[in-house]
Write a protein that holds these residues in place. Structure first.
Motif, mmCIF file in Angstrom:
data_model
loop_
_atom_site.group_PDB
_atom_site.id
_atom_site.type_symbol
_atom_site.label_atom_id
_atom_site.label_comp_id
_atom_site.label_asym_id
_atom_site.label_seq_id
_atom_site.Cartn_x
_atom_site.Cartn_y
_atom_site.Cartn_z
ATOM 1 N N TRP A 187 101.964 34.068 31.686
ATOM 2 C CA TRP A 187 101.491 34.971 30.637
ATOM 3 C C TRP A 187 102.532 36.051 30.419
ATOM 4 C CZ3 TRP A 187 101.212 39.893 32.554
ATOM 5 C CH2 TRP A 187 100.915 40.044 33.922
ATOM 6 N N ARG A 223 105.793 27.029 28.389
ATOM 7 C CA ARG A 223 105.050 27.846 27.424
ATOM 8 C C ARG A 223 104.380 29.002 28.162
ATOM 9 N NH1 ARG A 223 100.860 24.870 26.565
ATOM 10 N NH2 ARG A 223 101.505 23.387 28.154
ATOM 11 N N GLY A 252 96.123 37.124 23.944
ATOM 12 C CA GLY A 252 95.778 35.901 23.230
ATOM 13 C C GLY A 252 95.060 34.887 24.105
ATOM 14 N N PHE A 253 94.618 33.817 23.465
ATOM 15 C CA PHE A 253 93.866 32.771 24.152
ATOM 16 C C PHE A 253 94.725 31.556 24.466
ATOM 17 C CE2 PHE A 253 89.148 33.406 24.033
ATOM 18 C CZ PHE A 253 89.185 34.729 23.654
ATOM 19 N N ARG A 254 95.620 31.216 23.543
ATOM 20 C CA ARG A 254 96.298 29.924 23.666
ATOM 21 C C ARG A 254 97.674 30.068 24.310
ATOM 22 N NH1 ARG A 254 94.944 25.902 19.819
ATOM 23 N NH2 ARG A 254 97.106 25.697 19.204
ATOM 24 N N LYS A 255 97.943 29.141 25.218
ATOM 25 C CA LYS A 255 99.256 29.125 25.870
ATOM 26 C C LYS A 255 100.205 28.380 24.937
ATOM 27 C CE LYS A 255 101.332 27.641 30.214
ATOM 28 N NZ LYS A 255 101.111 26.856 31.419
ATOM 29 N N ASP A 256 100.551 29.015 23.821
ATOM 30 C CA ASP A 256 101.314 28.300 22.803
ATOM 31 C C ASP A 256 102.597 29.033 22.405
ATOM 32 O OD1 ASP A 256 100.212 30.446 21.537
ATOM 33 O OD2 ASP A 256 99.220 29.312 19.955
#
Lengths: 317, 208
Positions: free
Chosen positions: A141, A281, A287-291
């Motif tokens: 993160w 990634r 945020g929510f998405r590991k994008d």
């Protein structure tokens, strides 16, 4: 230099107002309630009367890649600081009794001016500045944080290391009576981190004494912590009590804990996988998405890649 | 009548306990109060709840034997199914947010990271157990059902291993889970040895 400030552009011109207001929710609320003193600590406010005076510069501040800053609340309630507990909320909840002042730093090893320095003496004559860096945790993160501090090189120059010093080793203070989880053998206390001398002297490497222009809260490593933006966050040793100049590569705490997973260099590298987290990634919090595609050296390649010329970075983890 | 009322009470408590973590998470999600890393919290809570429920379901038989309160057996199936429900939610959250619905990423994670391998294995072990928990399946499978559902212990072991391997340094809580699981397994092992001895005695008596 990679810090970019845009002092003359109103934040409303960069960020849609709703997002902006939302991001500043905490600060606004604090100001409205008049609890700023409690939020940032009385010391932080010396010479500054209101939050309005403190924070306008941060409204327009972004990273050099135009990334918005994480909020003060996000940065100070989600921390890895195992001395105060292993849950992310623990450091904010358990560090209230920690006393970051008065503070002494022990300078030792191969150095011309060793000794136990009062922190304020050590910092006298050194210019503080804002530094907006991405913080990339090995847990995949990241946040964008406006640190307040100074280049580590300024301190190194001051104490004059000897030519034989090849590495610098830093330790967190040991105070089990205040640092509740140092009473348990979770890690091999004290927490130790180190840098090669050229990494330590690099202009991007800083010692932070604050964030958002105010003193570091205890949970973020008060009163003095290391920040090396191209390395995983665990390199950023907190509440530094000892700095030693040594010839041999120090063995850092996480390497002691698990040498299979953690090395000395810990450079952010999307191509070197980790047994626990894919490093390709990351989740840009909150945020929510590991994008978010992780960048080589956390995006600081141009500034630091020369340090590792000819090194196999898959091997020197 | 009293027995029925007791069962109703215990079942109600079970439903409330089992549903409250989910209700809390959904409520926090809607209110946006899951904290700085919402997905981490969702993942942690669903996984922890699944593991607690799974171990509780494994504790039913020992507690029943010790207390002699046979009605407790009625709790085993809902406990197991709730555990599967939370484990599935745990999986979906991981697949959706960490692997952003990408099967390639998911596969790489399963193969490269042993704690994920163990977790996936636990879910796969639980799947047929959940599917065969209907009354029809129990009747249909007969004795085989009992053998099949012993795999719940395997799921428990895999779940605890998954948690143990996931934790970086602070192994206090996973150790506690491992201790509980070991006692449950130990109890069953002692019991089956006792049962075997009785069986042996009976058969030798018959010979004599």
């Amino acid at each position: 230099m990679i810090i970019r400030r845009k002092p003359d552009i109103a934040s409303s011109e960069i960020t849609p107002e709703r997002t902006y207001l939302n991001r500043r929710h905490f600060v606004k609320k604090a100001a409205a309630a008049g609890v700023l003193g409690t939020a940032l600590g009385p010391r932080a406010l010396q010479g500054k009367t209101t939050l309005q005076e403190l924070h306008p510069r941060f409204d327009s501040m972004t990273s050099e890649m135009d990334e918005p800053l994480n909020s003060y609340e996000e940065i100070t309630t989600y921390n890895n600081f195992y001395e105060f507990g292993t849950r992310k909320s623990d450091p904010a909840e358990n560090s209230g009794a920690f006393r970051p002042r008065p503070w002494k730093v022990e300078i030792g090893g191969m150095v011309n001016k060793p000794g136990e320095y009062e922190l304020d003496d050590l910092l006298s004559g050194i210019t503080m500045e804002d530094r907006v860096y991405r913080l990339r945790c090995v847990e995949a993160w990241s946040m964008v944080i406006p640190w307040y501090g100074f280049p580590l090189s300024a301190l190194i120059d001051k104490v004059e290391p000897q030519p034989g010093a090849k590495y610098i080793e830093m330790k967190t203070i040991v105070r089990p009576e205040e640092m509740t989880h140092q009473r348990f053998p979770i890690l091999d206390w004290p927490y130790i981190e180190g840098l090669r001398m050229d990494e330590a002297m690099h202009p991007l490497t800083i010692l932070a004494t604050g964030l958002y222009g105010a003193d570091l809260p205890n949970q973020n490593g008060a009163p003095l912590r290391l920040v090396v933006p191209w390395k995983y966050g665990f390199k950023g040793v907190k509440s530094i009590q000892s700095i030693r100049f040594v010839e041999e590569m120090p063995i850092n705490t996480w390497q002691v804990q698990n040498s299979h997973e953690y090395g000395f260099f810990a450079n952010v590298n999307p191509n070197v996988s980790h047994p626990r987290w894919s490093q390709a990634r990351e989740t840009r919090l909150p945020g929510f998405r590991k994008d978010f595609d992780t960048m080589m050296f956390n995006g600081y390649t141009d500034q630091v890649q020369h340090l590792y010329a000819g090194m196999d970075l898959a091997r020197w983890k | 009548m009293n027995q029925k009322r007791a069962l109703f009470t215990v079942k109600t408590i079970l439903w409330v306990c089992a549903l409250s973590p989910g209700a809390y998470l959904v409520n926090s999600l809607l209110r946006g109060s899951l904290g700085v890393n919402p997905v981490e919290k969702l993942t942690l809570w669903t996984g922890m709840t699944a593991l607690v429920l799974l171990l509780t379901s494994l504790a039913v038989t020992p507690i029943r034997r010790i207390s002699g309160w046979n009605l407790l057996i009625k709790l085993r199936r809902p406990l197991g199914l709730f555990a599967f429900f939370y484990a599935s939610a745990h999986f979906v959250i991981w697949f959706a947010f960490y692997n952003i619905f990408d099967f390639g990423y998911m596969w790489a994670d399963i193969v490269e990271r042993r704690f994920i391998t163990a977790g996936m294995a636990a879910l796969f072990v639980m799947l047929p157990l959940a599917l065969t928990s209907t009354r029809w399946a129990i009747r249909k499978l007969g004795k085989k059902w009992i053998t099949l559902h012993r795999a719940a212990y395997l799921a428990g072991i895999l779940g605890v291993v998954h948690y143990f391997w996931l934790v970086k340094a602070d192994t206090r809580l996973p150790s506690l889970f491992a201790l509980v699981l070991a006692s449950l397994l130990g109890f069953r092992a002692l019991q089956s040895r006792a049962a075997a001895r009785i069986k042996l005695q009976r058969s030798s008596n018959q010979k004599g």
